[in-house]
Structure formats: structure tokens, C-alpha cells
Design a protein around this motif. Sequence first.
Motif, PDB file in Angstrom:
ATOM      1  N   THR A  11       0.844  -1.204   0.000  1.00 36.61           N
ATOM      2  CA  THR A  11       0.000   0.000   0.000  1.00 36.61           C
ATOM      3  C   THR A  11       0.870   1.242   0.000  1.00 36.61           C
ATOM      4  O   THR A  11       0.623   2.196  -0.731  1.00 36.61           O
ATOM      5  CB  THR A  11      -0.924   0.014   1.229  1.00 36.61           C
ATOM      6  OG1 THR A  11      -1.562  -1.253   1.335  1.00 36.61           O
ATOM      7  CG2 THR A  11      -1.945   1.126   1.136  1.00 36.61           C
ATOM      8  N   LEU A  14       2.416   1.719  -3.439  1.00 36.05           N
ATOM      9  CA  LEU A  14       1.467   2.210  -4.430  1.00 36.05           C
ATOM     10  C   LEU A  14       1.107   3.660  -4.162  1.00 36.05           C
ATOM     11  O   LEU A  14       1.071   4.481  -5.067  1.00 36.05           O
ATOM     12  CB  LEU A  14       0.214   1.331  -4.435  1.00 36.05           C
ATOM     13  CG  LEU A  14       0.402  -0.044  -5.071  1.00 36.05           C
ATOM     14  CD1 LEU A  14      -0.812  -0.924  -4.836  1.00 36.05           C
ATOM     15  CD2 LEU A  14       0.671   0.068  -6.562  1.00 36.05           C
ATOM     16  N   SER A  15       0.843   3.985  -2.879  1.00 33.91           N
ATOM     17  CA  SER A  15       0.429   5.355  -2.602  1.00 33.91           C
ATOM     18  C   SER A  15       1.594   6.306  -2.750  1.00 33.91           C
ATOM     19  O   SER A  15       1.415   7.489  -2.938  1.00 33.91           O
ATOM     20  CB  SER A  15      -0.184   5.462  -1.211  1.00 33.91           C
ATOM     21  OG  SER A  15       0.801   5.122  -0.248  1.00 33.91           O
ATOM     22  N   GLN A  17       3.333   6.615  -5.213  1.00 32.92           N
ATOM     23  CA  GLN A  17       3.357   7.130  -6.572  1.00 32.92           C
ATOM     24  C   GLN A  17       2.759   8.516  -6.618  1.00 32.92           C
ATOM     25  O   GLN A  17       3.186   9.358  -7.395  1.00 32.92           O
ATOM     26  CB  GLN A  17       2.560   6.206  -7.498  1.00 32.92           C
ATOM     27  CG  GLN A  17       3.080   4.795  -7.573  1.00 32.92           C
ATOM     28  CD  GLN A  17       4.340   4.681  -8.395  1.00 32.92           C
ATOM     29  OE1 GLN A  17       4.633   5.524  -9.204  1.00 32.92           O
ATOM     30  NE2 GLN A  17       5.100   3.630  -8.158  1.00 32.92           N
ATOM     31  N   ARG A  94      -4.932  -0.471 -11.440  1.00 32.26           N
ATOM     32  CA  ARG A  94      -4.223   0.156 -10.318  1.00 32.26           C
ATOM     33  C   ARG A  94      -5.232   0.424  -9.200  1.00 32.26           C
ATOM     34  O   ARG A  94      -6.399   0.725  -9.447  1.00 32.26           O
ATOM     35  CB  ARG A  94      -3.609   1.483 -10.748  1.00 32.26           C
ATOM     36  CG  ARG A  94      -2.493   1.381 -11.759  1.00 32.26           C
ATOM     37  CD  ARG A  94      -1.909   2.725 -12.036  1.00 32.26           C
ATOM     38  NE  ARG A  94      -1.127   3.185 -10.891  1.00 32.26           N
ATOM     39  CZ  ARG A  94       0.181   3.422 -10.924  1.00 32.26           C
ATOM     40  NH1 ARG A  94       0.842   3.266 -12.055  1.00 32.26           N
ATOM     41  NH2 ARG A  94       0.806   3.844  -9.859  1.00 32.26           N
ATOM     42  N   ARG A  95      -4.736   0.350  -7.960  1.00 30.41           N
ATOM     43  CA  ARG A  95      -5.623   0.572  -6.817  1.00 30.41           C
ATOM     44  C   ARG A  95      -5.394   1.940  -6.179  1.00 30.41           C
ATOM     45  O   ARG A  95      -6.025   2.278  -5.188  1.00 30.41           O
ATOM     46  CB  ARG A  95      -5.369  -0.508  -5.751  1.00 30.41           C
ATOM     47  CG  ARG A  95      -5.813  -1.866  -6.203  1.00 30.41           C
ATOM     48  CD  ARG A  95      -5.239  -2.968  -5.304  1.00 30.41           C
ATOM     49  NE  ARG A  95      -5.589  -4.273  -5.879  1.00 30.41           N
ATOM     50  CZ  ARG A  95      -6.508  -5.099  -5.377  1.00 30.41           C
ATOM     51  NH1 ARG A  95      -7.163  -4.761  -4.267  1.00 30.41           N
ATOM     52  NH2 ARG A  95      -6.778  -6.249  -5.960  1.00 30.41           N
ATOM     53  N   ASP A  96      -4.463   2.682  -6.735  1.00 35.09           N
ATOM     54  CA  ASP A  96      -4.070   3.938  -6.092  1.00 35.09           C
ATOM     55  C   ASP A  96      -4.540   5.159  -6.881  1.00 35.09           C
ATOM     56  O   ASP A  96      -3.987   6.244  -6.739  1.00 35.09           O
ATOM     57  CB  ASP A  96      -2.544   3.983  -5.943  1.00 35.09           C
ATOM     58  CG  ASP A  96      -1.841   3.888  -7.297  1.00 35.09           C
ATOM     59  OD1 ASP A  96      -0.648   4.244  -7.384  1.00 35.09           O
ATOM     60  OD2 ASP A  96      -2.485   3.440  -8.283  1.00 35.09           O
ATOM     61  N   LYS A  98      -7.296   8.007  -8.008  1.00 40.82           N
ATOM     62  CA  LYS A  98      -8.514   8.683  -7.524  1.00 40.82           C
ATOM     63  C   LYS A  98      -9.019   9.610  -8.634  1.00 40.82           C
ATOM     64  O   LYS A  98      -8.244  10.181  -9.386  1.00 40.82           O
ATOM     65  CB  LYS A  98      -8.173   9.518  -6.294  1.00 40.82           C
ATOM     66  CG  LYS A  98      -7.796   8.705  -5.089  1.00 40.82           C
ATOM     67  CD  LYS A  98      -7.957   9.519  -3.818  1.00 40.82           C
ATOM     68  CE  LYS A  98      -7.512   8.697  -2.647  1.00 40.82           C
ATOM     69  NZ  LYS A  98      -6.374   9.221  -1.937  1.00 40.82           N
ATOM     70  N   PRO A 109     -12.403   6.753  -5.372  1.00 44.23           N
ATOM     71  CA  PRO A 109     -11.447   5.851  -6.006  1.00 44.23           C
ATOM     72  C   PRO A 109     -11.917   5.408  -7.388  1.00 44.23           C
ATOM     73  O   PRO A 109     -13.103   5.248  -7.636  1.00 44.23           O
ATOM     74  CB  PRO A 109     -11.383   4.659  -5.048  1.00 44.23           C
ATOM     75  CG  PRO A 109     -12.705   4.673  -4.356  1.00 44.23           C
ATOM     76  CD  PRO A 109     -13.156   6.098  -4.286  1.00 44.23           C
ATOM     77  N   TYR A 147     -11.077  -4.538  -9.078  1.00 46.51           N
ATOM     78  CA  TYR A 147      -9.932  -4.023  -9.828  1.00 46.51           C
ATOM     79  C   TYR A 147      -9.537  -4.949 -10.968  1.00 46.51           C
ATOM     80  O   TYR A 147      -8.372  -5.012 -11.360  1.00 46.51           O
ATOM     81  CB  TYR A 147      -8.753  -3.782  -8.866  1.00 46.51           C
ATOM     82  CG  TYR A 147      -9.048  -2.675  -7.885  1.00 46.51           C
ATOM     83  CD1 TYR A 147      -9.478  -2.961  -6.594  1.00 46.51           C
ATOM     84  CD2 TYR A 147      -8.969  -1.348  -8.282  1.00 46.51           C
ATOM     85  CE1 TYR A 147      -9.799  -1.944  -5.715  1.00 46.51           C
ATOM     86  CE2 TYR A 147      -9.293  -0.316  -7.415  1.00 46.51           C
ATOM     87  CZ  TYR A 147      -9.707  -0.620  -6.133  1.00 46.51           C
ATOM     88  OH  TYR A 147     -10.034   0.396  -5.268  1.00 46.51           O
ATOM     89  N   ASP A 214      -2.639  14.496  -6.661  1.00 43.44           N
ATOM     90  CA  ASP A 214      -2.691  13.062  -6.361  1.00 43.44           C
ATOM     91  C   ASP A 214      -2.532  12.203  -7.606  1.00 43.44           C
ATOM     92  O   ASP A 214      -2.904  11.033  -7.592  1.00 43.44           O
ATOM     93  CB  ASP A 214      -4.033  12.724  -5.696  1.00 43.44           C
ATOM     94  CG  ASP A 214      -4.159  13.406  -4.334  1.00 43.44           C
ATOM     95  OD1 ASP A 214      -5.252  13.901  -4.014  1.00 43.44           O
ATOM     96  OD2 ASP A 214      -3.136  13.470  -3.623  1.00 43.44           O
ATOM     97  N   PHE A 216      -1.420   9.606 -10.104  1.00 39.83           N
ATOM     98  CA  PHE A 216      -0.791   8.335  -9.728  1.00 39.83           C
ATOM     99  C   PHE A 216       0.616   8.160 -10.299  1.00 39.83           C
ATOM    100  O   PHE A 216       1.380   7.337  -9.827  1.00 39.83           O
ATOM    101  CB  PHE A 216      -1.689   7.160 -10.114  1.00 39.83           C
ATOM    102  CG  PHE A 216      -2.000   7.055 -11.585  1.00 39.83           C
ATOM    103  CD1 PHE A 216      -3.117   7.684 -12.119  1.00 39.83           C
ATOM    104  CD2 PHE A 216      -1.197   6.315 -12.440  1.00 39.83           C
ATOM    105  CE1 PHE A 216      -3.425   7.589 -13.476  1.00 39.83           C
ATOM    106  CE2 PHE A 216      -1.493   6.212 -13.795  1.00 39.83           C
ATOM    107  CZ  PHE A 216      -2.606   6.848 -14.321  1.00 39.83           C
TER     108      PHE A 216
END
Lengths: 532, 494
Positions: A11, A14-15, A17, A94-96, A98, A109, A147, A214, A216
Amino acid sequence: MKLIASIAVLTLCLSAQAGPKSDGRPDGGVLNYSEYGRTATLDPITSNETISLRITELVFNGLVGIDEKQEIVPELAERWEASKDGRVYTFTLRRDVKWHPREGEEARPFTADDVVFTYNIMMHPKTITPLKVRYEFIEKIEKTGDYTVVCTLKRPILNALAKFSFKIIPRHGPTNSQFLTREDPFVRNPIGTGPYMLKTVTGDGEVVLLANPDYFKGRAHIDKFIAKPFADQNIMAQALMFNAVDMIVLVNPRNLPEVQGDKRFVLQPYNALSYSFFGYNVRNPLLADRRVREAIAVAVNRQEMLDSFFNGQGTVISGPFAPGSWAYNLDVKPLPFSPERARALLAEAGFKPGADGIMEKGGQRLALSLKVPIEKESEAVKRVVLAFQNYLKSVGAAIKVEFKEWQAWKEDVFLEHNFDIVFASWVFDDSADISSLFHSAEIGSWKNNFGGYSNPEVDGLIVESKLTLDHEKRRTINRKLHAILAEEQPYAFLWTLTNYSAYHRKLRRVQIHPYKFFSFADEWFIPASEQK
Amino acid sequence: MTRRLAWFVIALALGLGASAAAWGADDPVPAAMKLYEKRRYEQAARMLEGVKDIAPQGQLVLGMIYLRNADLHEVLARTAAAAELDYLDKLLKTSAEGHSRYARLYLAEALLARGNAREAARHFEQVRADPAIESRYRAIASIGLGSVLWTQRDAARARGLWSAAAGADGAAEIVLARAAAQAGARAVDVQSLRRVADGAGNARELSPRARRYLIEIYLAAGAPDKALAVAQAADLGTASYVEGFKAAKGTAKSISFYDLALLTDLAQLYRQLARRQLEQAAADARMKPSAEYYLAEALNALGSNDEALAFVQAFLARPQAPAQYRERARARQALIAHRQGRGAEAESAWTAMAETSSDPEVLADIVLGCADAQAQCAKVLARVAQVIEAGDARRYRRLNFALGSYHLRKKDYARAIAFMEAGRDKSNKNKIEANDPEMLAGLAEAYYRIKKFSEGLEIFFEMSHEFPVVRQIQEAVQGVYSMEQRSAGDVRIL
């Protein structure tokens, strides 16, 4: 415990980035760039012109991107798998990521729901978009997790992965969750996932975009992009010279010597795949006759117009592709200038000169309207249009010229089909896909075959080109298409102009995508000492 | 540059005390020079080739035209190689359905033309063994393999393959192929070559492949005029072979193949013609100094370095030679030294010259020499960077082109493009009148290498009007482009 730690590390990675880029280059500064008009829509689905294309490139992302080496790179999808038969593509997202937050809201998200939503809304019968023909090969897109999306194709196609660069819009974006029209507020006030967020569109039509903190891939370096519309192309170069703008997207060829001579600016070539044309509305029975269309084409001295009005800075073309395209048929030569042949063709088509010298047939005069968008009202365009009028007058055709404001012009042409002839230009990406221009299924509201051209042989070849998996066969088909359309003349194919963008040297690391322009703009920067 | 050159010719003649070269009213030389200035080398040459009893100044000018045309064709050959080798390789890797059989033969020949004999041999062997290929082309592959063996000093096997090559059809073409291979190897006497060539030349229709062989044979036989006649009788943009495919339904595809070697052959042809004209011009006392200057260049390019050195020294011995041309001759002298194995001496000379000169033409020649010699020349480049930074960009077009060429040969394509674009007249982007076609061809190669294919295609589209031979480059780049592009299929109204 170990699992929790791993997830935490993942996490964190990824965050990490989001936030500033780690390339050591400075953030800050504003980039003002000139556009030759305003656009009514800022979304990637309903828009059909290049001004909005550039803005959507800053605001949105696709599942994949294409880098400067023509390689497919991850974007909203971090990885993918293709089935052996080339019909199923599974994308892990990607999960990061927004969505840009609306005023007063938390950023939401990005998930698989947004991908499915985008596809469904794009393909809805009531959605006004020229994109449907491009994605007809997709059977369905489904989510198999928050995802993960699975795209099933009707058949394998060439270059399938590149097609998934279409821009994704948020499920919570449009007011109407079923289909998208130009009346939906989303198209004027879009939110995306891209490096820049729409801040506002001013009363003067300036589009103000702010860096997405923010993003990514890391916040873009330049704080703000402002697209400034210019009604008159003639003053764009002066705006650059006097620092009113930092960049001109497309330099008027007549201004090239002046800009090249000024050490403050860089000229970069791009966008070779465009051409200008006079497009015919073949719904008009006069223009439905191929001989009349050919007569118009040979009545006009294109080389003379190019030399006189654009200082010869371009190339006369013979068909539906630009000379820089891989699809251009090098054996097809442009129709020669020949007023005698024009008169002969009109005679063959049954026209006779009337008392005023204008050709007539069955009581109908060869009088046609030519509609030109007013934003293109540069000196050169005015002269082209006037020259066209004069050339046609000399062979007995009366042309009435109408300059119209851009949106009104688009409505006349794409929606109402209320025109006889238009003067316009197309810009293509590298795919040389002319299906939306000339396939009969692309006749209709807001579709690109605005002239209503229909030829079963052309339809068949276009379909064959899409179905084949053989590159050389596709080339052969495109050569045939070029030859047929050069013969049929649904347009008078004019020229490709010399294309350069110009920008102030303070802009660094400027890579321009030949079609989308701003694909790599998040990497551009302005040294701290030169930021305004 | 060329206007200055014309004055140089006259000034040198005047300086030597000879009467001024006065142009007669019907003299084609001024018209040819105008075309030469516009880089319309083919048209310029044609204007003078037909002149009976051409005057020495005409011979000099024609020599200069051929020299520039030779340089251009050499650059085109390099650019073509980049694209055509890629294209043919990709065709070979196409999946089995609709697989090209002839791509392999053309790839083998292209590899041989570029000096990659080992790889060429592998492909020639496979062509020979493919029963689906017409027998004449299997015979031609055998001859090609023979050429490879000759370069590997296996003369016996080479001769064996050449003699044995036969086909059920296309006998005349096979005879020419054999003779061309033997000519390239210098394995047969000149008279025999002439007999074969003259016999074939009488044929009513020659295929593009047969024409290419004839050019090679005549060149080896010391008959460049005959080679020129063969070249001029043809549309040099015609494909060597068009492979047709059957289609169960719909469109039957076709693939066009070209002889990469043709470009190198033409470069060689124009150099030999340049030499002949310049030698004739040098027989005239008034033209001798200028002729010497250009002969040094021509002989250097032909690999006759000792002779080239003699001419450049003779030129430098003339006190009346204009200063700029003297310096440029010294730059040439250094290049010759490099070719003779005296690399350190050459770099030293170039460095010393660069440090004391700010003449962009001289500096350009030095940089081009470094590029040609593939020398490092770090101090030269540093000095040139200073000069460019300080001065007016419009004076440095050719210098920027030279720097671009240098970096292109070093495979630094981003730098190559940056310099060549800096030297490009952007108002006349692809026009050869405004931009040296050698530079444009180099720029097209650099763009090709970074996959900006459309920029190169635009360049060659324009260039094809004067030099139809570039068609083979266009076809190859289009082919690679169609396979490499990754676009989604978008089109917008502008």
C-alpha cells in the motif's frame, strides 16, 4: 502478521506514486498555450475535434498508454493478459488512482465499475459519439472484481491492445447514467484521473487546468495550463512574440520564418497526418454525380493556392491519406488542374451554360453553398475560399461562401447536414483508419461521414481492412481504398500543410505526441528561475 | 554556398591570369548551375550530358553535380538499409498464412550489399532449398551465395556455384547475375564483361533486376557512360519484384521488393562519372585548380587515397587558392590521412584547424570529416559548440547539418535530430531547394530510428519528385510503420 506487513508495504509503495515526481525537476510555473477556437465539450466521448482532444489528454487516462517509442505502457491498468486466441483481455487495474474531486467532495477511487460504465455509455445507441465504429469489435466488458476487468472481443484484431487507450470517465460523472449527450453538464465540466484537473472555463473561453496533486504517476511539474482561444489565427505568432502565450499548438505557415529567426523559441515538427479538403454533401443531387465532383476538383489549381497562400509550405495530395501515412498509395497522382476537363465533365453530366454563364441542368443552376468555420478565418483561408469561388465561376459554378461560428458550423455539418460544400481538415493518428469518414454506416447525427457518401465496394474494403490480421494485406486494401476514393472524389483532396508547434525555450523536456499533443506533458517543466 | 562556388570557379580562373569564363547566350552551363543550386542534380546533369564538345567549365560543373549526387545516393543507401533490413526481417517473421517467400532472397541480397556476408549466406541457402520459389530466383540465390564465398576467400566454391547456376526460365537474367557477381569479385576480364553487357543491353525490355546487374557490370568494366545510359532508360522507382498472393475471397495482397544494392551502385556510378569529368576538366589550365580540388574529394570517396592526396597537395600548393577553400582542402587532407591509417595525425590537424577558424563552412567540413572517419573529435565538437552558441543561427545551417550527421553516425539519434532541425529551413521543411537533400535523408533516418515514421515519409514524398529511386525507402518505411504503429484509430476535425 507477515501478510499484514506485506500489504502495508504494498500500500505504501502504491500510494507513494502520488505526490511529487522523483525526477529532481522543479514544480511550478504556468503554461499558456494558444488554441484556434473554443470547444463546447471537454469529455473524451462526445468531442470530435482536436482542441478538445488536447484537453482530454491532460484530464483523462486510458487503461493503457503509448509511449514515444510506440510501446504500449501501463496506465490505469497496471498489467494485462491476453488469451492465446487473442479474444480475451484481462486487465488488472491500479488501486491507487482517484478521480479528481468535485468542489467540496472527497476524491473517489477509480475502480472496475468505471471501466464498465465507460464502455457501456460509449456504446449506448443514444450516446452521440464517433467512437462506436472504433469499438465495434468488442463483444463485452465485465468486471470480475473491483480491480479486474475482462474484455471479450468478437474476433481477434490487429493492434488490439492499443485500442484500450480510450479514456475512462467516472461512473459518478455524467448526470445520465445510461447515455451521454452534449446537454449533459459532465461534457462541459468533466472530471478525470489525469495529470490535470479542470478548474474553470472563463467567460472568454479560456480553459484553466490545475496540476492534480494526487496523480498516480506523480504530480505534473507545471502548476497550471491555460488554453487561450484566438478567433484570429493571424495574431497567434504575435502573442508568442509578446509573451502573451508560451506555446502555439500549430504555427501558421506564414509565421514560420519569423518564429524560426527568434532564438527564444523552439519549433518542433509534429502532426504530419492531417490534410485539408473541400467536402461534398452528396445528398444534394447535383453533387451526387461523380462527374460534377471531379469537375470541381480539376477546376481548382491546388498547387497555385498552396504556393500563393501558404508560401508553398505543404504538399498537394491525391486521396484520403496524408503523404506521411503508411497507407498513402504512392502510385496515385493528384488530379491535374484542367478547367477544360471540368467543362467537359459538366457537359457530360448534362449541364449547359445559362444566360449568366452559370451551368444549368433541368432548370436547376449549379449554385452551391460553401460553409467555413469562422475560427479558421485566417488570411490564408479567406484567400483559399475566394480563389475557390473564382475558379469555379470560370467553369460555370456559383459558390456562395458563408463563414459560421465554430459550434454553429459543426451543427450545420455534423447534425443538420445543412451544407453543400465545406472547407475543413482532418487529423489522424497513426492507424490510418478512415472507416468513420467513408463507411455508409457512419452517416448520421454527429458522425464523421457527414457528406453522406456511400459505396458498397468501399464499405466492403473498410470491413475487410478491419477483419484482417495481415499487415501487408491491410496495406494492399488501403492502397485500393486510396485509388477508389481518388477516383470517386467524395472530397476534393487538397493538401497537407507544414506543421510545427512553437514554444518558449523555458519549457524543458518537451516531447509532443504527434496526434494527441499533450501525452507527455506531465514531464515538462520550467526551471525555477523562469517561472512566472 | 553554391553561388559562392560559382564565383570561386571564375575567381580562380581569373587569379591564374586566364581570361574570364564568359557564358555564351546559349550556354547550358549557367542553367545547369541554377539547377545544381536547387539540388536538382538529375535535371542539372541531363542538361549537360547531351552537350557535344562540352567546354572545360561545363565538364567541371558536371563533375561537381555528379559528386553531390553520389554523396546523396550514398546517404540514401544508408537510410534505405536501416528501413529495408527491418522491413524484410519483419516480413520473414510474419505468421505462416500469407507468408512471403521472396522476402528472404531480398534480405539476403540486402545483407550482402551491406557487408553482412555470414547472415546473407544463411538466407541464400534457405532460398536455394525452397522448392516453392521460381527456379530463376533459386539460381540467383546460388550466385549470391557464390559472392559470399568469394568474400570468404573460397574462390573455388564460388566459381563452382556461379558456373552451375541455371534456371528453367530467366536465362538471360541469370547470365547477367553471374556476370555481375564476377564483376564485383573482379573474377573475370573486362572484355568478357563488356561482351555480356553489350549483348544483354540490346534486349528490348530489361527487368529492373537485369538493369541493376548491367549497371554493375558496366561499372566494373570501366564503362560508366553505358551504365548511366542503362540507369537513365529506367524508372528507378520501379519494384524489382512484386509478389502476388492468392485470396480465397476478398483482396489479394501484393508485396513489392526492391534492390537495395541499386543505391550503392548509383553512388559508385556518379563518383566514377565525376572522376571522368573532373579529369577532363583538369586538362584545361584554367579549370585545373578547381578540378584538383574536387578530384581530391572524388578519389577520396572512391578509395584512391594516394591519388586523392596528390591532388589535394597540388591544390594547396597554389598560392591563389581562396582562403576558405584552402582550409577546406586541408580538412580533406586530414580525412585522407585518416583513411591511410594516420588517425591521430588527422584528429590533431582537425583540432588545430577548428581552434583557429570560425568559418562555418570550414568547421562543417571538419565535422563531416570526423563523421566520415567515425573519429571522436571531442575538442572539435567543443569548439564548434562555442561558435554556434555565440553566433547567428542562420549562418550555421550546414554546420548544424554536419553536427547532425556526426551524431547520426554515432547512433545518438536525439542529438542528430536536434542539430539537423536547428539547421533546417522550416519554412521550406522538405524542399530540397532550401535544405540539403543529404541532410534531409539523414534526418529521415534519425526519425525512422526513433519511430517517428511520418516525418521521414514526408521528406521522401517530396524528394521522390526529383529522385524517384527513393521509392524503395518509402515502401520499406511504410511497411515497418504499418506494423509498428500502436494507435487506436482516431480521427478528428481540425
